[in-house]
Motif scaffolding. Structure first.
Motif, PDB file in Angstrom:
ATOM      1  N   PHE A 249       0.862  -1.185   0.000  1.00  0.00           N
ATOM      2  CA  PHE A 249       0.000   0.000   0.000  1.00  0.00           C
ATOM      3  C   PHE A 249       0.895   1.230   0.000  1.00  0.00           C
ATOM      4  O   PHE A 249       1.791   1.352   0.838  1.00  0.00           O
ATOM      5  CB  PHE A 249      -0.875  -0.050   1.258  1.00  0.00           C
ATOM      6  N   LEU A 250       0.666   2.132  -0.948  1.00  0.00           N
ATOM      7  CA  LEU A 250       1.466   3.346  -1.061  1.00  0.00           C
ATOM      8  C   LEU A 250       0.589   4.571  -0.853  1.00  0.00           C
ATOM      9  O   LEU A 250      -0.550   4.623  -1.340  1.00  0.00           O
ATOM     10  CB  LEU A 250       2.116   3.443  -2.442  1.00  0.00           C
ATOM     11  N   LEU A 251       1.120   5.558  -0.161  1.00  0.00           N
ATOM     12  CA  LEU A 251       0.412   6.820   0.033  1.00  0.00           C
ATOM     13  C   LEU A 251       1.413   7.965  -0.029  1.00  0.00           C
ATOM     14  O   LEU A 251       2.478   7.905   0.584  1.00  0.00           O
ATOM     15  CB  LEU A 251      -0.323   6.824   1.374  1.00  0.00           C
ATOM     16  N   HIS A 252       1.068   9.027  -0.783  1.00  0.00           N
ATOM     17  CA  HIS A 252       1.996  10.135  -0.976  1.00  0.00           C
ATOM     18  C   HIS A 252       1.197  11.401  -1.278  1.00  0.00           C
ATOM     19  O   HIS A 252       0.113  11.336  -1.880  1.00  0.00           O
ATOM     20  CB  HIS A 252       2.927   9.840  -2.160  1.00  0.00           C
ATOM     21  N   ALA A 253       1.690  12.544  -0.850  1.00  0.00           N
ATOM     22  CA  ALA A 253       1.122  13.833  -1.229  1.00  0.00           C
ATOM     23  C   ALA A 253       1.895  14.369  -2.427  1.00  0.00           C
ATOM     24  O   ALA A 253       3.130  14.340  -2.446  1.00  0.00           O
ATOM     25  CB  ALA A 253       1.183  14.821  -0.073  1.00  0.00           C
ATOM     26  N   MET A 254       1.169  14.893  -3.404  1.00  0.00           N
ATOM     27  CA  MET A 254       1.817  15.341  -4.628  1.00  0.00           C
ATOM     28  C   MET A 254       2.580  16.650  -4.446  1.00  0.00           C
ATOM     29  O   MET A 254       3.393  17.017  -5.298  1.00  0.00           O
ATOM     30  CB  MET A 254       0.790  15.449  -5.746  1.00  0.00           C
ATOM     31  N   ASP A 255       2.317  17.354  -3.333  1.00  0.00           N
ATOM     32  CA  ASP A 255       3.076  18.579  -3.067  1.00  0.00           C
ATOM     33  C   ASP A 255       4.221  18.337  -2.089  1.00  0.00           C
ATOM     34  O   ASP A 255       4.736  19.286  -1.489  1.00  0.00           O
ATOM     35  CB  ASP A 255       2.149  19.681  -2.533  1.00  0.00           C
ATOM     36  N   ASP A 256       4.639  17.080  -1.955  1.00  0.00           N
ATOM     37  CA  ASP A 256       5.758  16.736  -1.064  1.00  0.00           C
ATOM     38  C   ASP A 256       7.042  17.332  -1.639  1.00  0.00           C
ATOM     39  O   ASP A 256       7.538  16.891  -2.677  1.00  0.00           O
ATOM     40  CB  ASP A 256       5.867  15.218  -0.961  1.00  0.00           C
ATOM     41  N   ALA A 257       7.577  18.343  -0.955  1.00  0.00           N
ATOM     42  CA  ALA A 257       8.780  19.018  -1.443  1.00  0.00           C
ATOM     43  C   ALA A 257      10.055  18.358  -0.948  1.00  0.00           C
ATOM     44  O   ALA A 257      11.143  18.680  -1.438  1.00  0.00           O
ATOM     45  CB  ALA A 257       8.759  20.490  -1.005  1.00  0.00           C
ATOM     46  N   ALA A 258       9.955  17.447   0.006  1.00  0.00           N
ATOM     47  CA  ALA A 258      11.140  16.786   0.544  1.00  0.00           C
ATOM     48  C   ALA A 258      11.438  15.478  -0.175  1.00  0.00           C
ATOM     49  O   ALA A 258      12.578  15.217  -0.574  1.00  0.00           O
ATOM     50  CB  ALA A 258      10.954  16.540   2.047  1.00  0.00           C
TER      51      ALA A 258
END
Length: 333
Positions: A249-258
């Motif tokens: 299961f993968l979860l990520h925010a598209m505005d992740d700047a790091a």
């Protein structure tokens, strides 16, 4: 004594202790030491452990553990366990491991849903351990084996042991999920069981070690200032052999700047190519390192429910209700 920079910093801060937080949730009283003796490969390790409190709000903790020499599991047992267990591996860029944000805070939510949680405090690759970049993986493999080996005695299902890793902890959880090579010699009977999890949950994971999407700090702490192309390939999740790996299961925010979202996208492509059952959730906003508290009220704040529902479909986290678990933070329906 010949002290390197890390050692000097560790000794200078050795007296620092977490600041008391009267209104913050208490820590678990149960801990498990990973190794029956000293952790492997520590002959050249001279750092002194410290735990630092960053929060100035008495309502919550925000701690990180650095220079860990005795890795442990902190255990949160639900009032009504459902048989599932979860190894949580917090992030910290391989420079430290956070204690609360992606550790105990997340564990409390999953424990409220009936999952028995084990939060890992692991050794770091730059502290002089003989295994170098594999030192954290030694701890993760040993932790998963201990959870599985103890499962029957703990009333848990040894075939329903999941891992949840966030950021650099997601990289470590990914290596635990993908790699099949044991990174240490067996020390007792617990090492006779598999270290591969049955499910893998990766939150905004550090995946690649290659430019242009690498999290440079994690790569530097793991592989040094100028790693070889071979080392970067070996430790990039999207370059690993995921054949036979468990559902992920993968979860990520598209505005992740790091940690750019491409870390999860490239990994998802690798999972699909290997035939690994995978589910991915991408959110427009959320940034990096949000854990539980920092995402409240935002669309990505539903991630624990999404993860629990995904696990329930795979027989890991059964349905719970307020009647089952009074005060439960998460209800899966």
């Amino acid at each position: 004594m010949d002290l390197n920079r890390r050692t000097a910093l560790g000794l200078a801060a050795a007296a620092m202790t977490p600041v008391s937080r009267a209104g913050a949730p208490g820590d678990p009283v149960e801990t498990i030491r990973l190794w029956p003796g000293a952790a492997p490969g520590g002959a050249r390790v001279t750092v002194s452990p410290r735990v630092v409190e960053r929060s100035t709000d008495p309502a919550f903790h925000d701690r990180f553990a650095q220079y860990t020499t005795e890795p442990i599991l902190s255990v949160l047992r639900p009032a009504r366990p459902n048989g599932a267990s979860l190894l949580l591996i917090p992030g910290g860029g391989y420079k430290w491991a956070v204690v609360d944000k992606e550790g105990l805070d997340c564990a409390r939510v999953f424990a409220a849903a009936g999952v028995t949680c084990f939060v890992l405090r692991y050794r770091l690759p730059g502290d002089g351990w003989a295994a170098g970049p594999d030192a954290p993986l030694q701890d993760a493999q040993r932790a998963l084996r201990l959870i599985r080996a103890r499962a029957a005695a703990d009333g848990l299902d040894p075939t329903q042991v999941a891992v949840l890793g966030a950021s650099a902890g997601g990289h470590l959880a990914g290596m635990l999920t993908a790699r099949t090579d044991a990174t240490y010699a067996a020390v007792d009977g617990a090492d006779g069981v598999s270290f591969r999890p049955d499910l893998s949950i990766l939150l905004y994971p550090v995946a690649t070690m290659a430019d242009p999407f690498v999290h440079a700090g994690s790569r530097r702490e793991l592989l040094g200032e100028a790693p070889t192309a071979e080392a970067m390939a070996r430790y990039s999740l999207e370059r690993m052999d995921w054949t036979g790996a468990p559902p992920t299961f993968l979860l990520h925010a598209m505005d992740d700047a790091a940690v750019p979202v491409e870390n999860s996208l490239q990994l998802l492509a690798a999972l699909r190519a290997a035939g690994v059952p995978a589910e991915a959730h991408l959110f427009e906003e959320g940034g990096h390192g949000f854990g539980i508290r920092l995402i409240e009220g935002k669309p990505a704040g539903v991630w624990p429910q999404l993860a629990l529902a995904w696990g329930a479909r795979r027989g890991w986290s059964r349905e719970v209700s307020p009647a089952d678990e009074p005060g439960a933070a998460v209800v899966v329906r």
